[in-house]
Scaffold this active site. Structure first.
Site, short mmCIF file in Angstrom:
data_model
loop_
_atom_site.label_atom_id
_atom_site.label_comp_id
_atom_site.label_asym_id
_atom_site.label_seq_id
_atom_site.Cartn_x
_atom_site.Cartn_y
_atom_site.Cartn_z
N HIS A 142 0.78 -1.41 0.03
CA HIS A 142 0.02 0.05 -0.04
C HIS A 142 0.99 1.38 -0.07
O HIS A 142 0.72 2.30 -0.66
CB HIS A 142 -0.82 -0.16 1.25
CG HIS A 142 -1.66 1.21 1.32
ND1 HIS A 142 -2.83 1.58 0.48
CD2 HIS A 142 -1.61 2.30 2.46
CE1 HIS A 142 -3.08 2.75 0.89
NE2 HIS A 142 -2.85 3.34 2.11
N GLN A 249 -8.78 14.83 1.99
CA GLN A 249 -7.18 14.68 2.58
C GLN A 249 -6.16 15.15 1.72
O GLN A 249 -5.21 15.51 2.60
CB GLN A 249 -7.17 12.73 2.46
CG GLN A 249 -5.77 12.41 2.92
CD GLN A 249 -5.69 10.94 2.84
OE1 GLN A 249 -6.69 10.22 2.54
NE2 GLN A 249 -4.81 10.30 3.68
#
Length: 425
Positions: A142, A249
């Site tokens: 990730h 974000q």
């Protein structure tokens, strides 16, 4: 290995072979029903076992349990506070009561009807009162994907990533149990072609496939834990969906990190699977290179082989579509290291604290644990049954996460964490 994990054990309760809740599992949760207020339950097959009822019938009298009313509470915290010895005694005693050759409940029809309820007839609640919540960033795949996407693919990882478990403190008050809808959040965003930020509902709502551990014992301020001590403080694991608004974000995270793009909601599964139940599924984690500093060193297998799946059901589709299949074993930093690092500076932990793994992505595109990765920042939309497609999540979409460990005829499952996305106010 505990007797309660023996694959040869069978219950007098009829349990489907593909059930998450075999007699070897016995996860703890909190439920309420039409005829009883919130209390502690244990999942077994299609049923919830009312643990408080067992104490009322004196079936725990042989245990070192001073206050049986810990099972008549809105949260597991008071039970967890009793420590690992009691956790094991209670779980082993429940296993004994459910064994096919034990008549204590099996041959008492009135007691059976009182202590066993169908899962479909109860409401599962948040299992713990959460004082604090920490989210880690511990999947190498990730972190590499995100670094490649937003920075230099040749230098995807920041310099500190392989030296410490990166994490941040999240918002405990917005953690909700499975089934509670998530409202699309609003905030500031700055589109790439806009001269200034705009305000409105997120256009890049995302899920994050995670597993979280819950601490059942506290530490004092100024003390720390080693990786070898960590498991004495971990009560169990849940599935965790760390909802994210990617456009909010991206605009806000520099210089202090996640804020409004994360704190609007996180969803957890209602059943807490104990480390004892998962003991047969320990595996070695990835090789950590470079070698970690001494305070993060550990011995033995600290990762767990847990299959994880994510499905998406669009509002105009009758069935859910599998969009991700990953595994908890991929985690570069394990739970023991995460807790050791969390406390190494003297930070105290509390009963009921939740520590999420960070997005769990595997090595192949179908194992990526977020829409951001599955669609590669929206450049490769997902195709769904019926012709629909998704770059990010839309209102009415239902995301469901499931997890289970399976080996040699033994299956230990988590159930699911599920939520529908509602429109922004």
């Amino acid at each position: 290995m505990l007797k309660a994990n023996d694959p040869s054990l069978h219950s007098w309760i009829q349990i489907s072979p593909d059930s998450d809740f075999q007699i070897q599992n016995l996860p703890f949760g909190v439920f309420q029903a039409a005829d009883r207020d919130p209390r502690v339950g244990v999942a077994i097959g299609d049923y919830v076992l009312d643990v408080y009822v067992l104490t009322q019938h004196r079936l725990f009298d042989m245990l070192d349990l001073e206050d049986p009313t810990v099972f008549h509470r809105h949260y597991l915290n008071d039970f967890m506070a009793l420590g690992r010895t009691i956790w094991r005694q209670v779980r082993d005693r429940i296993s004994e009561l459910l064994l096919n050759d034990n008549p204590e409940i099996r041959d008492n029809r009135a007691l059976m009807n009182e202590c066993l309820l169908k899962q479909r007839d109860v409401q599962m609640l948040l299992p713990v009162k959460v004082p604090n919540y920490t989210d880690f960033y511990s999947s190498l795949e990730h972190a590499t994907n995100i670094g490649s996407m937003f920075r230099d693919p040749n230098n995807a990882l920041l310099p500190n990533w392989k030296h410490l478990p990166v994490g941040y403190h999240g918002r405990a008050s917005s953690i909700v149990p499975s089934g509670v809808p998530i409202r699309r959040p609003k905030g500031q965003m700055k589109p790439a072609d806009a001269p200034a930020p705009i305000f409105g509902p997120t256009q890049q709502l995302d899920f994050e496939l995670e597993v979280a551990f819950i601490t059942g014992q506290p530490t004092k301020l100024g003390t720390s834990l080693t990786p070898e001590e960590a498991e004495e403080y971990i009560f169990g694991l849940v599935l965790f969906n760390d909802w994210s608004a990617r456009d909010i974000q991206a605009w806000e995270y520099v210089p202090l990190g996640p804020f409004l793009g994360k704190n609007f909601g996180s969803s957890i599964s209602p059943w807490v699977v104990t480390l004892d139940a998962l003991e047969p599924f320990r595996v070695a984690g990835p090789v950590q290179d470079p070698r970690v500093l001494p305070y993060l060193e550990f011995s033995g297998d600290k990762n767990f082989d847990i299959t994880l799946e994510v499905t998406l059901q669009a509002p105009d589709q009758p069935q859910e579509a599998l969009i991700c299949r990953s595994n908890f074993r991929h985690m570069y930093w394990n739970m023991n290291q995460q807790l050791a690092h969390h406390t190494v500076n003297g930070c105290n932990i509390e009963i009921g604290d939740v520590y999420a793994s960070g997005t769990i992505s595997g090595p192949t595109p179908d194992s990526y644990g977020s829409m951001l990765e599955l669609t590669w920042r929206g450049t490769k939309p997902l195709s769904l049954p019926g012709g629909a497609s998704r770059k990010f999540l839309q209102d009415g979409d239902i995301i469901t996460m499931r997890g289970f460990a399976q080996r040699n005829g033994l299956r230990i499952g988590f159930g699911e964490v599920r939520a529908e996305i509602l429109p922004s106010f």
